[in-house]
Design a protein around this motif. Structure first.
Motif, mmCIF file in Angstrom:
data_model
loop_
_atom_site.group_PDB
_atom_site.id
_atom_site.type_symbol
_atom_site.label_atom_id
_atom_site.label_comp_id
_atom_site.label_asym_id
_atom_site.label_seq_id
_atom_site.Cartn_x
_atom_site.Cartn_y
_atom_site.Cartn_z
ATOM 1 N N GLU A 55 0.761 -1.175 -0.114
ATOM 2 C CA GLU A 55 -0.304 -0.031 0.168
ATOM 3 C C GLU A 55 0.856 1.193 -0.061
ATOM 4 O O GLU A 55 1.142 1.823 1.160
ATOM 5 C CB GLU A 55 -0.967 0.188 1.225
ATOM 6 C CG GLU A 55 -1.711 -1.152 1.015
ATOM 7 C CD GLU A 55 -2.961 -1.232 2.025
ATOM 8 O OE1 GLU A 55 -3.274 -0.143 2.817
ATOM 9 O OE2 GLU A 55 -3.522 -2.162 2.438
ATOM 10 N N ILE A 56 1.624 1.522 -1.231
ATOM 11 C CA ILE A 56 2.513 2.706 -1.416
ATOM 12 C C ILE A 56 1.638 3.902 -1.484
ATOM 13 O O ILE A 56 1.752 4.954 -0.876
ATOM 14 C CB ILE A 56 3.286 2.492 -2.601
ATOM 15 C CG1 ILE A 56 4.199 1.286 -2.373
ATOM 16 C CG2 ILE A 56 4.412 3.735 -2.842
ATOM 17 C CD1 ILE A 56 4.973 1.036 -0.899
ATOM 18 N N ILE A 57 0.655 3.798 -2.467
ATOM 19 C CA ILE A 57 -0.465 5.075 -2.789
ATOM 20 C C ILE A 57 -1.691 4.905 -2.006
ATOM 21 O O ILE A 57 -2.192 3.783 -1.800
ATOM 22 C CB ILE A 57 -0.688 4.873 -4.286
ATOM 23 C CG1 ILE A 57 0.538 4.979 -5.047
ATOM 24 C CG2 ILE A 57 -1.736 5.929 -4.513
ATOM 25 C CD1 ILE A 57 0.112 4.819 -6.571
ATOM 26 N N HIS A 58 -2.056 5.947 -1.277
ATOM 27 C CA HIS A 58 -3.136 5.877 -0.453
ATOM 28 C C HIS A 58 -4.167 6.822 -1.192
ATOM 29 O O HIS A 58 -3.967 7.572 -1.684
ATOM 30 C CB HIS A 58 -2.598 6.671 0.928
ATOM 31 C CG HIS A 58 -1.635 5.962 1.414
ATOM 32 N ND1 HIS A 58 -1.910 4.651 2.307
ATOM 33 C CD2 HIS A 58 -0.191 6.145 1.789
ATOM 34 C CE1 HIS A 58 -0.615 4.258 2.882
ATOM 35 N NE2 HIS A 58 0.305 5.104 2.498
ATOM 36 N N VAL A 90 -1.172 12.991 -5.482
ATOM 37 C CA VAL A 90 -0.418 14.040 -4.811
ATOM 38 C C VAL A 90 0.331 13.443 -3.602
ATOM 39 O O VAL A 90 -0.276 13.158 -2.677
ATOM 40 C CB VAL A 90 -1.244 15.134 -4.568
ATOM 41 C CG1 VAL A 90 -0.523 16.081 -3.657
ATOM 42 C CG2 VAL A 90 -2.066 15.942 -5.511
ATOM 43 N N HIS A 91 1.652 13.269 -3.682
ATOM 44 C CA HIS A 91 2.347 12.627 -2.471
ATOM 45 C C HIS A 91 3.426 13.659 -2.003
ATOM 46 O O HIS A 91 4.398 13.895 -2.642
ATOM 47 C CB HIS A 91 2.985 11.313 -3.027
ATOM 48 C CG HIS A 91 3.847 10.686 -1.949
ATOM 49 N ND1 HIS A 91 3.148 9.966 -0.924
ATOM 50 C CD2 HIS A 91 5.286 10.272 -1.922
ATOM 51 C CE1 HIS A 91 4.289 9.466 -0.093
ATOM 52 N NE2 HIS A 91 5.338 9.769 -0.590
ATOM 53 N N ASN A 92 3.437 13.798 -0.714
ATOM 54 C CA ASN A 92 4.169 14.919 -0.170
ATOM 55 C C ASN A 92 4.476 16.088 -0.985
ATOM 56 O O ASN A 92 5.352 16.610 -1.338
ATOM 57 C CB ASN A 92 5.703 14.239 0.166
ATOM 58 C CG ASN A 92 5.481 13.083 1.195
ATOM 59 O OD1 ASN A 92 4.809 13.144 2.106
ATOM 60 N ND2 ASN A 92 6.507 12.344 0.846
ATOM 61 N N SER A 93 3.398 16.777 -1.385
ATOM 62 C CA SER A 93 3.357 17.848 -2.224
ATOM 63 C C SER A 93 3.761 17.867 -3.723
ATOM 64 O O SER A 93 4.058 18.754 -4.348
ATOM 65 C CB SER A 93 3.978 19.007 -1.444
ATOM 66 O OG SER A 93 3.458 19.466 -0.543
ATOM 67 N N GLN A 94 4.240 16.348 -4.028
ATOM 68 C CA GLN A 94 4.591 16.315 -5.377
ATOM 69 C C GLN A 94 3.539 15.448 -6.205
ATOM 70 O O GLN A 94 2.905 14.687 -5.587
ATOM 71 C CB GLN A 94 5.986 15.223 -5.424
ATOM 72 C CG GLN A 94 7.068 16.244 -4.660
ATOM 73 C CD GLN A 94 8.396 15.147 -4.623
ATOM 74 O OE1 GLN A 94 8.287 13.920 -4.477
ATOM 75 N NE2 GLN A 94 9.549 15.869 -5.044
ATOM 76 N N VAL A 95 3.502 15.568 -7.406
ATOM 77 C CA VAL A 95 2.353 15.016 -8.274
ATOM 78 C C VAL A 95 2.945 13.916 -9.388
ATOM 79 O O VAL A 95 3.928 14.468 -10.042
ATOM 80 C CB VAL A 95 1.807 16.221 -9.100
ATOM 81 C CG1 VAL A 95 0.666 15.741 -9.969
ATOM 82 C CG2 VAL A 95 1.012 17.172 -7.914
ATOM 83 N N ILE A 96 2.165 13.304 -9.725
ATOM 84 C CA ILE A 96 2.356 12.130 -10.751
ATOM 85 C C ILE A 96 0.962 11.809 -11.342
ATOM 86 O O ILE A 96 0.044 11.636 -10.643
ATOM 87 C CB ILE A 96 3.026 11.017 -10.549
ATOM 88 C CG1 ILE A 96 3.465 10.134 -11.536
ATOM 89 C CG2 ILE A 96 2.458 10.101 -9.422
ATOM 90 C CD1 ILE A 96 4.400 9.135 -11.307
ATOM 91 N N TYR A 97 0.883 11.812 -12.633
ATOM 92 C CA TYR A 97 -0.348 11.451 -13.194
ATOM 93 C C TYR A 97 -0.258 9.766 -13.629
ATOM 94 O O TYR A 97 0.753 9.325 -14.155
ATOM 95 C CB TYR A 97 -0.838 11.992 -14.516
ATOM 96 C CG TYR A 97 -0.804 13.607 -14.514
ATOM 97 C CD1 TYR A 97 -2.047 13.905 -13.404
ATOM 98 C CD2 TYR A 97 -0.291 14.546 -15.209
ATOM 99 C CE1 TYR A 97 -2.060 15.134 -13.299
ATOM 100 C CE2 TYR A 97 -0.604 15.907 -15.146
ATOM 101 C CZ TYR A 97 -1.259 16.380 -14.071
ATOM 102 O OH TYR A 97 -1.451 17.447 -14.033
#
Length: 330
Positions: free
Chosen positions: A31-34, A65-72
């Protein structure tokens, strides 16, 4: 767009299910992405830079959005093999990057914050970065994906020019064969859905799975609907109702044991009906053959003026069968 595509897109667009899907595919079930990090994003991309805007619609794309960083992260659902899929995913990803460049350029133009000529030309600064775009192709077909997995697989380099192949952009397809993946990398009902789909409508396998693991006994209404549509079970929404019950949380669940017992019974009845129909057809055919055989015998007896044998053949079945043998009518 087919019914399967519409229902699967709607099902996996749920943030919790999408999170489970990506964690299973990319992180082996960790469970890396929440779920709370997942945000919806418009699935329609617009290409800017031409007089006429070009639009393309993906199946699903989410903003993480992870720790204020973004990925699509995007997901394309495929029921069948698509020979041009590497090109299609490059187009989708390219348009998403193009949108980012356009928005960046518009922002700087409003602020008039571009100083260098290279910045004016690019519409961005050297220190700027784009949001990464990753697309997974989830393939639900039974047949092995024997198609192209990259652009290199699709092109031919002219003879004598093979050294140029190392300069060719190689965008590999992130193909996920859902009918082969270990269902246990998923933690929600996606696990049950994939495991049941992998049974490939084999009633015995489904029954063994449902009866040996209580997690497969009851499915939510959404999961049950996807399972019925993707497995081509010919059950209308009204016919689902007898299998439904209300759980303690007040949500509708479907009893898989009862549902597939009904499917099995329906399959047996269909087999019986088919057998009766085939039997009737075969019986009619045999009857027509016997009638033609009998007419040939009677015609031959009349032609030979054997009227006593004709009378006996009409009345005596055993004698008639004997004449069939002698006169080579069998």
């Amino acid at each position: 767009m087919s019914e399967k595509d519409i229902i699967l897109r709607r099902y996996l667009s749920d943030k919790k299910r999408f999170t489970d899907l990506i964690n299973g595919i990319a992180f082996g079930g960790q469970e890396i992405i929440h779920t709370e990090e997942v945000e919806d994003r418009d699935s329609v991309s617009v290409f800017h830079g031409t007089a006429k805007r070009v639009k393309r619609e993906r199946d699903i794309i989410k903003k993480i959005v992870h720790n204020s960083q973004v990925i699509y992260i995007a997901c394309e659902n495929q029921m069948e093999i698509h020979y041009g899929m590497p090109v299609r995913t490059i187009l989708y990803d390219g348009m998403t990057y193009n949108e980012q460049l356009y928005e960046m350029k518009q922002k700087y133009r409003r602020k008039k914050d571009l100083k260098k000529s290279s910045e004016f030309l690019s519409g961005m600064k050297e220190t700027d970065s784009l949001v990464a775009v990753i697309t997974f192709v989830c393939y639900y077909g039974i047949e092995a994906w024997d198609s192209h997995l990259s652009i290199k697989d699709m092109v031919k380099i002219p003879e004598g020019y093979h050294k140029l192949e190392s300069y060719l952009t190689d965008n590999r397809l992130n193909l996920v064969p859902m009918m082969k993946i270990d269902p246990n990398v998923f933690h929600g009902e996606l696990r049950e859905l994939i495991a049941l789909l992998q049974c490939n409508s084999d009633i015995q396998k489904i029954e063994d799975l449902v009866r040996t693991d209580h997690r497969y006994r009851y499915l939510s209404e959404e999961t049950f609907e996807v399972l019925m549509v993707l497995s081509d079970a010919k059950i209308s929404f009204k016919e689902w109702k007898p299998y439904a019950k209300m759980n303690q949380e007040g949500k509708v669940e479907y009893d898989m044991c009862r549902a597939f017992e009904q499917l099995e019974a329906r399959g047996r009845q269909a087999g019986i009906q088919q057998g009766i129909q085939q039997g009737m057809q075969q019986g009619l055919k045999r009857g027509e053959q016997k009638l033609e055989q009998m007419n040939q015998l009677y015609f031959m007896l009349i032609s030979e003026n054997r009227y006593e044998d004709l009378k006996k053949a009409v009345e005596d079945k055993a004698f008639r069968e004997e004449l069939y043998q002698k006169m080579q009518l069998i």
